[in-house]
Design a protein around this motif. Structure first.
Motif, PDB file in Angstrom:
ATOM      1  N   PRO A 122     -45.083  42.670  19.525  1.00  0.00           N
ATOM      2  CA  PRO A 122     -44.132  42.475  20.343  1.00  0.00           C
ATOM      3  C   PRO A 122     -43.921  41.767  21.553  1.00  0.00           C
ATOM      4  CG  PRO A 122     -44.816  44.122  18.345  1.00  0.00           C
ATOM      5  CD  PRO A 122     -45.911  42.816  18.597  1.00  0.00           C
ATOM      6  N   MET A 123     -42.476  41.575  21.806  1.00  0.00           N
ATOM      7  CA  MET A 123     -43.308  41.366  23.384  1.00  0.00           C
ATOM      8  C   MET A 123     -42.273  42.490  24.316  1.00  0.00           C
ATOM      9  SD  MET A 123     -42.340  36.605  23.352  1.00  0.00           S
ATOM     10  CE  MET A 123     -43.511  36.027  22.956  1.00  0.00           C
ATOM     11  N   LEU A 124     -42.450  42.676  25.539  1.00  0.00           N
ATOM     12  CA  LEU A 124     -41.674  43.677  26.111  1.00  0.00           C
ATOM     13  C   LEU A 124     -40.441  43.037  25.963  1.00  0.00           C
ATOM     14  CD1 LEU A 124     -44.487  43.885  29.312  1.00  0.00           C
ATOM     15  CD2 LEU A 124     -43.323  46.277  28.329  1.00  0.00           C
ATOM     16  N   THR A 125     -39.420  41.844  26.340  1.00  0.00           N
ATOM     17  CA  THR A 125     -38.732  41.738  27.250  1.00  0.00           C
ATOM     18  C   THR A 125     -38.643  40.021  25.300  1.00  0.00           C
ATOM     19  OG1 THR A 125     -39.172  40.497  28.767  1.00  0.00           O
ATOM     20  CG2 THR A 125     -38.983  42.204  29.347  1.00  0.00           C
ATOM     21  N   GLY A 126     -37.125  40.385  25.171  1.00  0.00           N
ATOM     22  CA  GLY A 126     -36.933  38.914  24.944  1.00  0.00           C
ATOM     23  C   GLY A 126     -36.622  39.043  22.935  1.00  0.00           C
ATOM     24  N   HIS A 127     -37.546  38.287  22.674  1.00  0.00           N
ATOM     25  CA  HIS A 127     -37.834  37.730  21.608  1.00  0.00           C
ATOM     26  C   HIS A 127     -38.310  39.031  20.459  1.00  0.00           C
ATOM     27  CE1 HIS A 127     -38.434  33.533  22.953  1.00  0.00           C
ATOM     28  NE2 HIS A 127     -38.628  34.024  24.067  1.00  0.00           N
ATOM     29  N   ALA A 128     -37.632  38.909  19.181  1.00  0.00           N
ATOM     30  CA  ALA A 128     -37.928  39.758  18.133  1.00  0.00           C
ATOM     31  C   ALA A 128     -39.269  39.048  16.884  1.00  0.00           C
ATOM     32  CB  ALA A 128     -37.078  40.070  17.196  1.00  0.00           C
ATOM     33  N   SER A 129     -38.749  37.313  17.294  1.00  0.00           N
ATOM     34  CA  SER A 129     -40.075  37.127  16.862  1.00  0.00           C
ATOM     35  C   SER A 129     -41.029  36.160  17.630  1.00  0.00           C
ATOM     36  CB  SER A 129     -39.172  35.787  15.718  1.00  0.00           C
ATOM     37  OG  SER A 129     -38.670  34.698  16.720  1.00  0.00           O
ATOM     38  N   HIS A 130     -41.526  35.486  17.305  1.00  0.00           N
ATOM     39  CA  HIS A 130     -42.599  34.693  18.388  1.00  0.00           C
ATOM     40  C   HIS A 130     -44.003  36.133  18.205  1.00  0.00           C
ATOM     41  CE1 HIS A 130     -40.362  32.004  20.787  1.00  0.00           C
ATOM     42  NE2 HIS A 130     -39.368  32.580  20.132  1.00  0.00           N
ATOM     43  N   GLN A 131     -44.317  36.424  17.250  1.00  0.00           N
ATOM     44  CA  GLN A 131     -45.355  37.345  17.267  1.00  0.00           C
ATOM     45  C   GLN A 131     -46.766  37.306  16.748  1.00  0.00           C
ATOM     46  OE1 GLN A 131     -44.788  41.555  16.415  1.00  0.00           O
ATOM     47  NE2 GLN A 131     -42.141  41.713  16.475  1.00  0.00           N
ATOM     48  N   ILE A 132     -46.667  35.732  16.163  1.00  0.00           N
ATOM     49  CA  ILE A 132     -48.088  34.715  15.297  1.00  0.00           C
ATOM     50  C   ILE A 132     -48.551  33.919  15.543  1.00  0.00           C
ATOM     51  CG2 ILE A 132     -48.069  36.950  13.537  1.00  0.00           C
ATOM     52  CD1 ILE A 132     -46.451  34.833  11.602  1.00  0.00           C
ATOM     53  N   GLY A 133     -47.620  33.135  16.964  1.00  0.00           N
ATOM     54  CA  GLY A 133     -48.219  32.335  17.071  1.00  0.00           C
ATOM     55  C   GLY A 133     -47.843  30.753  16.608  1.00  0.00           C
ATOM     56  N   LEU A 134     -46.896  31.066  15.748  1.00  0.00           N
ATOM     57  CA  LEU A 134     -46.291  29.901  15.684  1.00  0.00           C
ATOM     58  C   LEU A 134     -44.904  29.710  15.718  1.00  0.00           C
ATOM     59  CD1 LEU A 134     -47.846  30.811  11.733  1.00  0.00           C
ATOM     60  CD2 LEU A 134     -48.356  28.972  13.244  1.00  0.00           C
ATOM     61  N   ASP A 135     -44.310  29.916  16.841  1.00  0.00           N
ATOM     62  CA  ASP A 135     -42.742  29.955  16.830  1.00  0.00           C
ATOM     63  C   ASP A 135     -43.084  29.147  18.558  1.00  0.00           C
ATOM     64  OD1 ASP A 135     -41.541  30.992  15.750  1.00  0.00           O
ATOM     65  OD2 ASP A 135     -42.930  32.654  15.619  1.00  0.00           O
ATOM     66  N   ALA A 136     -42.331  28.312  19.501  1.00  0.00           N
ATOM     67  CA  ALA A 136     -41.835  27.551  20.167  1.00  0.00           C
ATOM     68  C   ALA A 136     -40.168  27.554  20.584  1.00  0.00           C
ATOM     69  CB  ALA A 136     -42.851  26.725  20.638  1.00  0.00           C
ATOM     70  N   ASP A 137     -40.106  27.716  21.421  1.00  0.00           N
ATOM     71  CA  ASP A 137     -39.035  27.292  22.435  1.00  0.00           C
ATOM     72  C   ASP A 137     -38.687  26.388  23.200  1.00  0.00           C
ATOM     73  OD1 ASP A 137     -37.678  28.869  21.292  1.00  0.00           O
ATOM     74  OD2 ASP A 137     -37.506  30.695  23.180  1.00  0.00           O
ATOM     75  N   ILE A 138     -37.866  25.174  23.378  1.00  0.00           N
ATOM     76  CA  ILE A 138     -38.062  23.733  23.368  1.00  0.00           C
ATOM     77  C   ILE A 138     -36.060  23.800  24.915  1.00  0.00           C
ATOM     78  CG2 ILE A 138     -38.184  21.659  23.600  1.00  0.00           C
ATOM     79  CD1 ILE A 138     -40.152  22.568  22.658  1.00  0.00           C
ATOM     80  N   TRP A 139     -36.779  23.732  25.731  1.00  0.00           N
ATOM     81  CA  TRP A 139     -35.562  23.813  26.602  1.00  0.00           C
ATOM     82  C   TRP A 139     -34.553  22.673  26.370  1.00  0.00           C
ATOM     83  CZ3 TRP A 139     -35.436  25.554  32.323  1.00  0.00           C
ATOM     84  CH2 TRP A 139     -35.919  27.231  32.303  1.00  0.00           C
ATOM     85  N   PHE A 140     -33.309  22.648  26.415  1.00  0.00           N
ATOM     86  CA  PHE A 140     -32.468  21.274  26.316  1.00  0.00           C
ATOM     87  C   PHE A 140     -32.148  20.804  27.315  1.00  0.00           C
ATOM     88  CE2 PHE A 140     -30.123  23.185  22.368  1.00  0.00           C
ATOM     89  CZ  PHE A 140     -30.575  22.468  21.245  1.00  0.00           C
ATOM     90  N   GLN A 141     -33.279  20.695  28.102  1.00  0.00           N
ATOM     91  CA  GLN A 141     -33.420  19.422  29.203  1.00  0.00           C
ATOM     92  C   GLN A 141     -34.693  19.096  29.503  1.00  0.00           C
ATOM     93  OE1 GLN A 141     -32.346  21.618  33.222  1.00  0.00           O
ATOM     94  NE2 GLN A 141     -32.408  23.527  32.182  1.00  0.00           N
ATOM     95  N   PRO A 142     -34.259  17.657  29.482  1.00  0.00           N
ATOM     96  CA  PRO A 142     -36.031  17.227  29.813  1.00  0.00           C
ATOM     97  C   PRO A 142     -36.751  16.938  30.430  1.00  0.00           C
ATOM     98  CG  PRO A 142     -33.870  15.472  30.484  1.00  0.00           C
ATOM     99  CD  PRO A 142     -33.193  16.531  29.957  1.00  0.00           C
ATOM    100  N   MET A 143     -37.432  16.614  30.523  1.00  0.00           N
ATOM    101  CA  MET A 143     -38.706  16.727  31.943  1.00  0.00           C
ATOM    102  C   MET A 143     -38.341  15.758  33.139  1.00  0.00           C
ATOM    103  SD  MET A 143     -42.769  16.598  31.702  1.00  0.00           S
ATOM    104  CE  MET A 143     -43.108  14.806  32.385  1.00  0.00           C
ATOM    105  N   PRO A 144     -38.883  16.180  34.295  1.00  0.00           N
ATOM    106  CA  PRO A 144     -38.768  15.639  35.370  1.00  0.00           C
ATOM    107  C   PRO A 144     -39.407  14.808  35.809  1.00  0.00           C
ATOM    108  CG  PRO A 144     -38.938  17.927  36.230  1.00  0.00           C
ATOM    109  CD  PRO A 144     -38.941  17.604  34.107  1.00  0.00           C
TER     110      PRO A 144
END
Length: 337
Positions: A122-144
C-alpha cells in the motif's frame, strides 16, 4: 512523527535500521503501524527472487527492478515519490510502448507516472492498486524534445482530456486520433490485461475507433483516469503467488456496462441501516497482506544491508533527484520481450 520516521532520522547504519525495523515488525509496535507506513518507508527493493505476491490491491513484490528515470523514448515523472519499481516484464513493456508511441506519432515518446514502490504494498498517498509491480500510469502528454529537470518533473501539471463544463465529455480540442492510437497500442500487447481510462474516453473510443474492435474490451472505464491511462499486466507465467483478476468479459465493452457509468448510480451513497452501529474506518495492516509480504518487508535490500528507512511524506520539496540513481539500482537483464 511515526516510529519509522524517527528511525530514519536517528539511525544511519543499515544494519541498525534493519534490526530495529525487524524488532518493530515482530512486536506490537509494528502492528500499530499501517502497512502503508511500513512499505512507504523503505527506499530499496528486497534482495529476493522477483515475485509478485497477492493481488493488485492487496500485496507486495519481491525483487523489483527500477525503470530508469530516462530512456531514449521515455521520461519518468514525480521522481521524489520513488514509485518507478516493478516486475521486469512491466519495465520491458514500458520500453516497448515508448518506442511504439514515437513510431505512431506521439512526440518523442511517453511520460511515465507511478509504477510501484520498491517493495510494492500500500502507498502513503494515491493508488489503491499498484501494489505488486504490474501496474503503470502513462500521462496523456507526449515526452518533450528535451530532458525535463527534476523540478519540472515534480511541478509539471496534469492535463485532463475532459471538458471543464461537461465532466463526462471528452474535450475535442485536446483529444486527437493519436491519443486513441496510443491507448489502443497499449491494449494490443498480449501481456496487458487491462487499460483503465475515464468512462468518457472509453465512450469516445467506442464511438470513433476504426481498428481492431476486439481490443476495446481490454479498455475499462474507471473514474479518475482523465489525465493519464493505467496499464495492468497479467500475472506472469509461473508466478504462483500472484492472484489474478477476473477475466475481462467478452465483447468490446461498448454496451450497457459502459452506459452505467453515465447514470447517477456510480455516485449514489450506499443506503445505511439506521439501527446499525457506526463502523470506524480501519487502516490496512501488515497482517492483512499475504504472509510472504512480511518476509519481503524485512529482507535486506539489493546492494547489501538494510533498506534505508525514510517516510515518504516527510521528504522535503528539494529532494527531487531520482531515488536512487539508475546506475545504483537493479534493472532487468536480459529484458524479456
Amino acid at each position: 512523527m511515526s516510529g519509522l520516521g524517527l528511525v530514519g532520522r536517528r539511525l544511519g547504519r543499515p544494519a541498525a535500521v534493519l534490526a530495529l525495523l525487524s524488532a518493530l515488525t515482530a512486536t506490537a509496535g509494528a502492528e500499530e503501524e499501517p502497512a502503508k507506513q511500513l512499505f512507504g518507508a523503505v527506499t530499496r527493493p528486497a534482495a529476493l527472487a522477483t515475485q509478485p505476491i497477492g493481488s493488485y490491491a492487496k500485496g507486495c513484490i519481491a525483487g523489483a527492478v527500477a525503470l530508469p528515470a530516462d530512456g531514449p523514448t521515455w521520461q519518468a515523472m514525480r521522481l521524489s515519490r520513488n514509485r518507478r519499481w516493478g516486475h521486469p516484464e512491466l519495465v520491458s513493456l514500458l520500453e516497448r510502448l515508448s518506442a511504439d508511441a514515437k513510431r505512431i506519432g506521439w512526440g518523442k515518446g511517453i511520460l511515465i507516472g507511478d509504477l510501484s514502490q520498491p517493495r510494492g504494498g500500500p502507498m502513503l498517498t494515491g493508488h489503491a492498486s499498484h501494489q505488486i509491480g504490474l501496474d503503470a500510469d502513462i500521462w496523456f502528454q507526449p515526452m518533450p524534445d528535451r530532458r525535463l529537470s527534476p523540478e519540472e518533473r515534480e511541478d509539471k501539471p496534469f492535463v485532463s482530456m475532459l471538458r471543464k463544463d461537461q465532466f463526462l465529455t471528452v474535450d475535442s480540442r485536446r483529444w486527437t486520433p493519436v491519443h486513441a492510437r496510443l491507448v489502443m497500442q497499449a491494449a494490443s500487447y498480449p501481456d496487458v490485461e487491462r487499460v483503465f481510462v475515464n468512462p468518457a474516453i472509453k465512450k469516445k473510443l467506442c464511438d470513433t475507433w476504426q481498428g481492431d474492435r476486439a481490443l476495446l474490451g481490454k479498455v475499462r472505464p474507471v473514474y479518475g483516469h482523465d489525465e493519464h491511462f493505467h496499464i495492468r499486466l497479467h500475472c506472469p507465467e509461473g508466478a504462483a503467488n500472484c492472484k489474478p483478476q477476473a477475466k475481462v468479459a467478452a465483447g468490446d465493452g461498448c454496451d450497457k456496462s459502459l452506459a452505467w457509468w453515465f447514470t447517477d448510480e456510480p455516485w449514489a451513497k450506499p443506503k445505511k441501516d439506521p439501527d446499525a452501529k457506526p463502523v470506524k474506518p480501519r487502516q490496512v495492516m501488515l497482517d492483512d497482506l499475504p504472509k510472504a509480504c512480511r518476509t519481503v518487508l524485512l529482507s535486506p535490500a539489493v546492494g547489501g544491508g538494510a533498506a534505508p528507512v525514510e517516510v515518504a511524506a516527510e521528504r522535503t520539496a528539494t529532494a527531487l533527484s531520482p531515488a536512487p540513481e539508475p546506475a545504483d539500482v537493479p534493472v532487468p537483464t536480459p529484458r524479456p520481450r
